[in-house]
Design an enzyme around this catalytic site. Sequence first.
Site, PDB file in Angstrom:
ATOM      1  NE  ARG A  84      -2.988   2.865   0.291  1.00 38.62           N
ATOM      2  CZ  ARG A  84      -4.164   3.671   0.324  1.00 38.62           C
ATOM      3  NH1 ARG A  84      -5.294   2.607   0.533  1.00 38.62           N
ATOM      4  NH2 ARG A  84      -4.356   4.700   0.309  1.00 38.62           N
ATOM      5  CG  HIS A 128     -19.915  11.567  -1.714  1.00 36.73           C
ATOM      6  ND1 HIS A 128     -19.408  10.142  -1.756  1.00 36.73           N
ATOM      7  CD2 HIS A 128     -21.134  11.577  -0.854  1.00 36.73           C
ATOM      8  CE1 HIS A 128     -20.322   9.625  -1.029  1.00 36.73           C
ATOM      9  NE2 HIS A 128     -21.216  10.411  -0.318  1.00 36.73           N
ATOM     10  CB  ALA A 161      -6.358  12.535   6.399  1.00 39.86           C
TER      11      ALA A 161
END
Length: 228
Positions: A84, A128, A161
């Site tokens: 990752r 979104h 974040a």
Amino acid sequence: MRPDVTASAGRRVVVLLSGTGTLLQALLDAGPDGTAGPDGTAGPPPRWSVVGVVCDRPDAAGLARARAAGVATATVAPADFPDRPAWDDGVARAVEVFAPDLVVLAGFMRILGEPFLRRFGGRTVNTHPALLPAFPGAHGVRDALAYGVKVSGCTVILVDAGVDTGAVLAQRCVPVEDGDDEASLHERIKVVERELLVEVVDRMTTRGWTLDGRQVRWGATADGGDRR
Ligand code: GRF
């Protein structure tokens, strides 16, 4: 202030996507090309344009849209990276190649980690298909329908974040209709979402913005800086 890498060509927008890319298409179609005025003379220089597309899926239809428009692409499939952190770094590097002023997540279905945010935080936006802070995450349309809301919509945010937690740049409502299923509601939201995303990119690249806590205000920064 960051150096303006191509002042004469307008602001450089890089798009990240995972899917069909209709949001990308809206940006490609709207990006002023600045090639000709109504009388055939040279028009004004473009204010912004999509200069690169980065995708996490080699089979994503959005890549073909980019290529058809002559826009350079890069693929960062997680399977091509050992872990990752390496993928996070790979995404950041792929975006960095295009020297973006603004990064747009347009149906990019992965969370970006610290290596990316360190380099592009504060100038990365996401769209979104729900009215945040309600129904964040990968199934915003499905979750809104399951809750039984009568109005949903779309939200464009500055990426931080968290998962869909960034400061709100713009929102627009879409009524839920009797008989809507996830696909029908999502399609109607996407019509509005495409318009809204183009408007936000226009505004960010022409007016700039100021972030005061969670409040986004349009215009140059309070210290006189220029966030465009
Ligand atoms: C958009 O609704 C976006 O908000 C969501 O996925 C959709 C992408 O659509 N995350 P497309 O691939 O641009 O058509």
